[in-house]
Scaffold this active site. Structure first.
Site, PDB file in Angstrom:
ATOM      1  N   GLY A  90       0.816  -1.203   0.000  1.00 56.24           N
ATOM      2  CA  GLY A  90       0.000   0.000   0.000  1.00 56.24           C
ATOM      3  C   GLY A  90       0.852   1.256   0.000  1.00 56.24           C
ATOM      4  O   GLY A  90       1.915   1.321  -0.608  1.00 56.24           O
ATOM      5  N   GLY A  91       0.386   2.271   0.739  1.00 57.11           N
ATOM      6  CA  GLY A  91       1.109   3.538   0.798  1.00 57.11           C
ATOM      7  C   GLY A  91       2.501   3.415   1.378  1.00 57.11           C
ATOM      8  O   GLY A  91       3.366   4.260   1.129  1.00 57.11           O
TER       9      GLY A  91
ATOM     10  N   GLY B  33      23.949  10.187 -31.279  1.00 53.60           N
ATOM     11  CA  GLY B  33      23.524  10.916 -30.095  1.00 53.60           C
ATOM     12  C   GLY B  33      23.907  10.217 -28.809  1.00 53.60           C
ATOM     13  O   GLY B  33      24.090  10.873 -27.780  1.00 53.60           O
ATOM     14  N   ALA B  34      24.060   8.895 -28.861  1.00 52.51           N
ATOM     15  CA  ALA B  34      24.447   8.158 -27.662  1.00 52.51           C
ATOM     16  C   ALA B  34      25.852   8.551 -27.221  1.00 52.51           C
ATOM     17  O   ALA B  34      26.158   8.553 -26.027  1.00 52.51           O
ATOM     18  CB  ALA B  34      24.370   6.657 -27.920  1.00 52.51           C
TER      19      ALA B  34
END
Length: 556
Positions: A219-220, A454-455
């Site tokens: 849960g939280g 671009g890498a």
């Protein structure tokens, strides 16, 4: 990342027996001698006040606190192969160094019969001590008390601990073993979680925050570990999920076990929520000790520097032969990193997730460095969504805590395909670019083979303010590989092979980049350690001025 159990436990002269009965006896023995709350004294050695009824009442309360949820629940915890909350802290901290705070706290709830269920400590043990002689704060949730559920008082203890840690400038370690929010307290429990989350955010980038999930975390409750810097799990005994198997079954009709839904294997290989897993609790706690040894106490603290018997000038002849002559052939980049760093040791982070990139901590001449390296043995070292996010978060952690970055590059580009494009590789790849560009720590980069497109730019290039960018003679820095480039440039050319050879001569090597100053030097691979140690020494006092701003807008 697994350790020999005895390695990080001070005071042990032999390897610890790997039986839980022996582990429990050890932890219990340490508790009886190390924790001030458990110390027994000969009454003749104490001043008269020690026999005062008020003090006896305190002693009785402390003794009750040590029992946790009682002998039966402790036995059940041990039967699962798990230590109790206090036993875990005794293993984590140096012997006789842990000091508990808030051991007599109790909850204040009177609803649903809770007034008859009060335990000292309220399901969490908090305090401070030393790890390898340096201060550390920690909390350890006690599953034997109300399933370790979080109440208002439980949360307040954790918050006070974190406030103290920030003020003192020392790390916080959270040992999580909790059934979640205490339902009987309603919104007060939920408010407690939110208060803890706020502390996690406020402490982010100020002090290291480490989480070790040693049982349920649902849960939280999962958001506190998720907000910390590193989260680790114990295989087959810990799990994390927002909604459990029953809810999943009711909503989606999926049949799934706790282990499949949120076990260590799931979060270290598929989701990337956890940064590593250990086979048992002793290994996990030893691993936490080792990780802390690499980290500064805070963003204001100096990096730890350990004595180093590995010469800074050591040659690495193996590296002269590690890169295959066939550029399509893979090799193990981790072996390269291990040749360069002190004692060949790397503490890997997220070893089992996005294995096409390596992240972890190591040392150069005794100084901590953060290592990021493409792994050509997996997906040819391409950057994909998972690898970009994994590396970006690690780079940002290192920058936040002034840990120099050591980057090894062999990247043919970003992984192509509709799955990557539809998944947002542009946005996720930009996270890594942003992280490197924003980082002001010393940045040392070594190109071992490919640095394409671009890498190449993204991987701590000179254009992103890399301080020292080196290449081996095998480096290939270009827009793309020669075969693909020639197919575009010389389609229909009568002599494709000659055109390909001409392209390689002009672009598919490190010399073009070196001519324009984008590579500081082309070095023999065997000299890599020697050169990096010297450059790191030079950059130790690096400072960077940046325009004032509230914060940047990273492409999340």
């Amino acid at each position: 990342m697994l350790l020999h159990v005895g390695k990080a436990l001070p005071g042990l002269t032999a390897t610890l027996p790997v039986t839980w009965a022996a582990a429990t006896r050890l932890a219990t023995r340490w508790m009886s001698t190390a924790d001030p709350m458990t110390q027994r004294h000969d009454m003749e050695d104490l001043p008269p006040y020690a026999s005062n009824p008020k003090w006896e009442r305190v002693q009785a309360a402390k003794a009750e606190a040590l029992l946790g949820g009682g002998a039966q629940r402790v036995a059940k915890q041990h039967a699962k192969g798990k230590l109790t909350a206090r036993e875990r802290l005794q293993v984590l901290f140096d012997p006789r160094s842990f000091r508990e705070a808030g051991g007599l706290v109790q909850h204040r709830c009177h609803d649903f019969g809770m007034e008859a269920q009060r335990y000292f400590g309220d399901g969490v043990v908090t305090g401070s001590g030393t790890v390898f002689g340096r201060p550390v704060f920690a909390f350890s949730q006690d599953f034997t008390v109300a399933g370790g559920s979080l109440s208002e008082s439980h949360a307040a203890k954790i918050c006070r601990l974190m406030d103290r840690a920030v003020a003192a400038g020392a790390p916080v370690v959270g040992l999580n073993d909790s059934g979640g929010a205490r339902i009987q307290e309603g919104v007060m429990s939920l408010a407690g979680y939110a208060e803890v989350f706020q502390r996690n955010v406020d402490a982010s980038g100020v002090i290291p925050q480490l989480s070790l999930v040693m049982g349920p975390c649902a849960g939280g409750a999962v958001y506190s570990p998720a907000l910390t810097d590193f989260t680790f799990m114990v295989r087959h005994s810990s799990y994390m999920f927002l909604t459990g198997p029953e809810v999943v079954r009711g909503v989606t009709m999926e049949e799934v076990t706790q282990e499949q839904l949120g076990g260590a294997a799931t979060h270290t290989t598929k989701s990337g929520v956890a940064h590593g897993a250990f086979d048992n609790e002793l290994d996990a706690l030893s691993g936490m000790r080792e990780l802390l040894s690499f980290l500064p106490l805070s963003n204001r603290g100096a990096l730890p520097r350990t004595p180093c018997s590995d010469p800074a000038g050591r040659m690495c002849p193996f590296l002269d032969y590690v890169v295959p002559s066939n550029e399509l052939e893979a090799y193990d980049m981790l072996a390269v990193v291990q040749q360069v760093v002190d004692e060949g040791h790397v503490f890997e982070i997220m070893r089992d997730y996005a294995q096409n990139i390596i992240t972890g901590f190591a040392r150069l001449d005794g100084r901590t460095v953060g290592v990021v390296a493409n792994q050509p043995a997996v997906l040819a070292g391409c950057l994909d969504i998972d690898a970009s996010v994994k590396a970006a978060r690690f780079v940002r952690f290192c920058d936040a805590f002034n840990i120099p970055l050591l980057t090894f590059v062999d990247v043919p580009g970003f992984l192509p395909g509709t799955a990557q494009e539809y998944g947002g590789i542009i946005r996720h790849g930009a996270k890594l670019l942003y992280a490197y560009a924003e980082a002001t720590v010393p940045k040392l980069t070594v190109i071992t083979r490919k640095g394409y497109g671009g890498a190449y730019d993204v991987m701590s290039s000179k254009h992103l303010r890399g301080d020292i960018n080196l290449s081996w003679p095998t480096g290939q820095i270009a827009v793309m590989g020669s075969k693909g480039a020639v197919e575009i440039l010389f389609r229909g050319h009568p002599d494709i092979k000659a055109a390909e050879a001409d392209y390689e001569e002009k672009f598919n090597n490190p010399f073009q980049a070196a001519k324009v100053g984008y590579i500081d030097d082309v070095i023999l691979p065997r000299l890599t350690r020697q050169r990096l140690c010297a450059e790191l020494e030079t950059l130790a006092g690096k400072e960077v001025w940046r325009p004032q701003r509230k914060h940047g807008n990273m492409p999340l």
